[in-house]
Design a protein around this motif. Structure first.
Motif, PDB file in Angstrom:
ATOM      1  N   MET A  18       0.831  -1.205   0.000  1.00 39.00           N
ATOM      2  CA  MET A  18       0.000   0.000   0.000  1.00 39.00           C
ATOM      3  C   MET A  18       0.867   1.257   0.000  1.00 39.00           C
ATOM      4  SD  MET A  18      -3.046  -1.161   2.609  1.00 39.00           S
ATOM      5  CE  MET A  18      -3.660   0.498   2.794  1.00 39.00           C
ATOM      6  N   VAL A  19       1.914   1.249   0.821  1.00 37.72           N
ATOM      7  CA  VAL A  19       2.806   2.412   0.880  1.00 37.72           C
ATOM      8  C   VAL A  19       3.565   2.566  -0.432  1.00 37.72           C
ATOM      9  CG1 VAL A  19       4.883   3.318   2.004  1.00 37.72           C
ATOM     10  CG2 VAL A  19       3.026   2.391   3.397  1.00 37.72           C
ATOM     11  N   ALA A  20       4.037   1.467  -0.988  1.00 42.32           N
ATOM     12  CA  ALA A  20       4.858   1.534  -2.205  1.00 42.32           C
ATOM     13  C   ALA A  20       4.046   1.879  -3.449  1.00 42.32           C
ATOM     14  CB  ALA A  20       5.578   0.204  -2.414  1.00 42.32           C
ATOM     15  N   PHE A  21       2.864   1.291  -3.581  1.00 39.83           N
ATOM     16  CA  PHE A  21       2.129   1.435  -4.829  1.00 39.83           C
ATOM     17  C   PHE A  21       0.992   2.449  -4.761  1.00 39.83           C
ATOM     18  CE2 PHE A  21       3.999  -2.830  -5.029  1.00 39.83           C
ATOM     19  CZ  PHE A  21       4.761  -2.674  -6.174  1.00 39.83           C
ATOM     20  N   LEU A  22       0.259   2.487  -3.662  1.00 41.59           N
ATOM     21  CA  LEU A  22      -0.864   3.423  -3.574  1.00 41.59           C
ATOM     22  C   LEU A  22      -0.432   4.812  -3.123  1.00 41.59           C
ATOM     23  CD1 LEU A  22      -3.644   1.145  -2.029  1.00 41.59           C
ATOM     24  CD2 LEU A  22      -3.333   1.806  -4.418  1.00 41.59           C
ATOM     25  N   LEU A  23       0.398   4.863  -2.084  1.00 41.18           N
ATOM     26  CA  LEU A  23       0.838   6.157  -1.562  1.00 41.18           C
ATOM     27  C   LEU A  23       2.090   6.672  -2.259  1.00 41.18           C
ATOM     28  CD1 LEU A  23       0.283   5.491   2.244  1.00 41.18           C
ATOM     29  CD2 LEU A  23      -1.246   6.664   0.647  1.00 41.18           C
ATOM     30  N   ASP A  24       2.808   5.777  -2.927  1.00 41.26           N
ATOM     31  CA  ASP A  24       4.042   6.114  -3.635  1.00 41.26           C
ATOM     32  C   ASP A  24       5.035   6.848  -2.726  1.00 41.26           C
ATOM     33  OD1 ASP A  24       5.598   5.824  -5.880  1.00 41.26           O
ATOM     34  OD2 ASP A  24       5.061   7.799  -6.674  1.00 41.26           O
ATOM     35  N   MET A  25       5.146   6.362  -1.478  1.00 41.51           N
ATOM     36  CA  MET A  25       6.068   6.945  -0.493  1.00 41.51           C
ATOM     37  C   MET A  25       7.391   6.204  -0.513  1.00 41.51           C
ATOM     38  SD  MET A  25       3.792   7.696   2.933  1.00 41.51           S
ATOM     39  CE  MET A  25       5.230   7.694   3.978  1.00 41.51           C
ATOM     40  N   ASP A  26       8.410   6.917  -0.072  1.00 40.47           N
ATOM     41  CA  ASP A  26       9.719   6.310   0.108  1.00 40.47           C
ATOM     42  C   ASP A  26       9.773   5.721   1.516  1.00 40.47           C
ATOM     43  OD1 ASP A  26      12.334   5.582  -0.326  1.00 40.47           O
ATOM     44  OD2 ASP A  26      13.143   7.560   0.157  1.00 40.47           O
ATOM     45  N   PHE A  27      10.440   4.600   1.686  1.00 34.40           N
ATOM     46  CA  PHE A  27      10.495   3.951   2.988  1.00 34.40           C
ATOM     47  C   PHE A  27      11.522   4.581   3.918  1.00 34.40           C
ATOM     48  CE2 PHE A  27       8.324   0.896   0.377  1.00 34.40           C
ATOM     49  CZ  PHE A  27       7.291   0.527   1.218  1.00 34.40           C
ATOM     50  N   THR A  28      12.215   5.577   3.455  1.00 31.07           N
ATOM     51  CA  THR A  28      13.138   6.312   4.318  1.00 31.07           C
ATOM     52  C   THR A  28      12.507   7.596   4.847  1.00 31.07           C
ATOM     53  OG1 THR A  28      14.103   7.427   2.408  1.00 31.07           O
ATOM     54  CG2 THR A  28      15.171   5.392   3.148  1.00 31.07           C
ATOM     55  N   THR A  29      11.240   7.829   4.517  1.00 31.61           N
ATOM     56  CA  THR A  29      10.529   9.015   4.999  1.00 31.61           C
ATOM     57  C   THR A  29      10.360   8.926   6.514  1.00 31.61           C
ATOM     58  OG1 THR A  29       9.309   9.137   2.927  1.00 31.61           O
ATOM     59  CG2 THR A  29       8.407  10.360   4.791  1.00 31.61           C
ATOM     60  N   ASN A  30      10.811   9.957   7.214  1.00 33.12           N
ATOM     61  CA  ASN A  30      10.697   9.960   8.671  1.00 33.12           C
ATOM     62  C   ASN A  30       9.258  10.250   9.088  1.00 33.12           C
ATOM     63  OD1 ASN A  30      13.396   9.430   9.033  1.00 33.12           O
ATOM     64  ND2 ASN A  30      13.963  11.576   9.126  1.00 33.12           N
ATOM     65  N   LEU A  31       8.729   9.389   9.945  1.00 27.69           N
ATOM     66  CA  LEU A  31       7.368   9.552  10.436  1.00 27.69           C
ATOM     67  C   LEU A  31       7.319  10.334  11.743  1.00 27.69           C
ATOM     68  CD1 LEU A  31       5.935   5.995   9.734  1.00 27.69           C
ATOM     69  CD2 LEU A  31       5.646   8.070   8.378  1.00 27.69           C
ATOM     70  N   PHE A  32       8.248  10.002  12.642  1.00 27.06           N
ATOM     71  CA  PHE A  32       8.344  10.703  13.922  1.00 27.06           C
ATOM     72  C   PHE A  32       9.735  10.462  14.480  1.00 27.06           C
ATOM     73  CE2 PHE A  32       6.575   6.501  14.744  1.00 27.06           C
ATOM     74  CZ  PHE A  32       7.331   6.032  15.813  1.00 27.06           C
ATOM     75  N   SER A  33      10.036  11.113  15.595  1.00 25.45           N
ATOM     76  CA  SER A  33      11.330  10.900  16.240  1.00 25.45           C
ATOM     77  C   SER A  33      11.107  10.609  17.717  1.00 25.45           C
ATOM     78  CB  SER A  33      12.240  12.106  16.052  1.00 25.45           C
ATOM     79  OG  SER A  33      11.673  13.240  16.666  1.00 25.45           O
ATOM     80  N   VAL A  34      12.013   9.811  18.249  1.00 24.86           N
ATOM     81  CA  VAL A  34      11.968   9.426  19.659  1.00 24.86           C
ATOM     82  C   VAL A  34      13.048  10.223  20.385  1.00 24.86           C
ATOM     83  CG1 VAL A  34      12.245   7.508  21.281  1.00 24.86           C
ATOM     84  CG2 VAL A  34      11.193   7.119  19.040  1.00 24.86           C
ATOM     85  N   PRO A  35      12.666  11.019  21.396  1.00 25.94           N
ATOM     86  CA  PRO A  35      13.674  11.802  22.115  1.00 25.94           C
ATOM     87  C   PRO A  35      14.595  10.909  22.953  1.00 25.94           C
ATOM     88  CG  PRO A  35      11.490  12.159  23.055  1.00 25.94           C
ATOM     89  CD  PRO A  35      11.316  11.271  21.866  1.00 25.94           C
ATOM     90  N   VAL A  44      12.396   7.745  13.219  1.00 27.58           N
ATOM     91  CA  VAL A  44      11.789   6.466  12.867  1.00 27.58           C
ATOM     92  C   VAL A  44      11.124   6.629  11.504  1.00 27.58           C
ATOM     93  CG1 VAL A  44      10.100   4.720  13.519  1.00 27.58           C
ATOM     94  CG2 VAL A  44      11.397   5.911  15.288  1.00 27.58           C
ATOM     95  N   SER A  45      11.567   5.812  10.547  1.00 32.84           N
ATOM     96  CA  SER A  45      11.053   5.914   9.181  1.00 32.84           C
ATOM     97  C   SER A  45       9.912   4.934   8.953  1.00 32.84           C
ATOM     98  CB  SER A  45      12.176   5.644   8.180  1.00 32.84           C
ATOM     99  OG  SER A  45      12.566   4.292   8.251  1.00 32.84           O
ATOM    100  N   THR A  46       9.306   5.033   7.796  1.00 35.37           N
ATOM    101  CA  THR A  46       8.221   4.135   7.411  1.00 35.37           C
ATOM    102  C   THR A  46       8.706   2.685   7.394  1.00 35.37           C
ATOM    103  OG1 THR A  46       7.403   5.900   5.995  1.00 35.37           O
ATOM    104  CG2 THR A  46       6.452   3.735   5.653  1.00 35.37           C
TER     105      THR A  46
END
Length: 138
Positions: A18-35, A44-46
């Motif tokens: 779904m992420v690769a084909f429907l959303l066309d996102m890169d898996f190195t996209t940062n979603l959030f960070s942990v302090p 933390v990436s996808t």
């Protein structure tokens, strides 16, 4: 338990697609960070999140493999089919040729091998407990 005969590692596989084909996102996209300490943070990436989900679901799959039932065979067959589909997609589809997909495929391989191994060992133990005379003298 209704999760028997359903390979849970199908969930990260579907999410990956779904992420690769429907959303066309890169898996190195940062979603959030942990302090962390000293003012640092860990991004933390996808792909990281998908791998973490896969590890948690692998644990549940290993727990499922410890139950000996006729439905466990179907669960192992479906896990094997999922592994074969992942291999084919990894080889044939360019968007699946990532390290994230490779790790998910390795988790699926551990699920297949571990499931068969645990089921065989559990069955051997159950058979030897049914026939205690074979345990003593052989």
């Amino acid at each position: 338990m209704y999760l028997i005969a359903f390979p849970l590692l199908l969930i990260p596989f579907v999410l990956y697609n779904m992420v690769a084909f429907l959303l066309d996102m890169d898996f190195t996209t940062n979603l959030f960070s942990v302090p962390l300490l000293a003012g640092r943070s860990m991004a933390v990436s996808t792909g990281d999140l998908l791998v973490l989900l896969g590890i948690i679901l692998l644990y549940v799959e290993i727990l499922k493999a410890t139950r000996l039932a006729s439905r466990a065979i179907m669960d192992h067959v479906l896990s094997f089919v999922l592994f074969v589909v992942m291999i084919i997609e990894f080889i044939a589809v360019p968007k699946a040729a990532t390290s994230t997909f490779l790790i998910l495929m390795a988790l699926c391989c551990v699920d297949v091998l571990g499931g068969f191994t645990i089921t065989i060992r559990t069955a051997q133990r159950d058979i030897s407990m049914d026939r205690p005379e074979q345990m003593v003298g052989g």
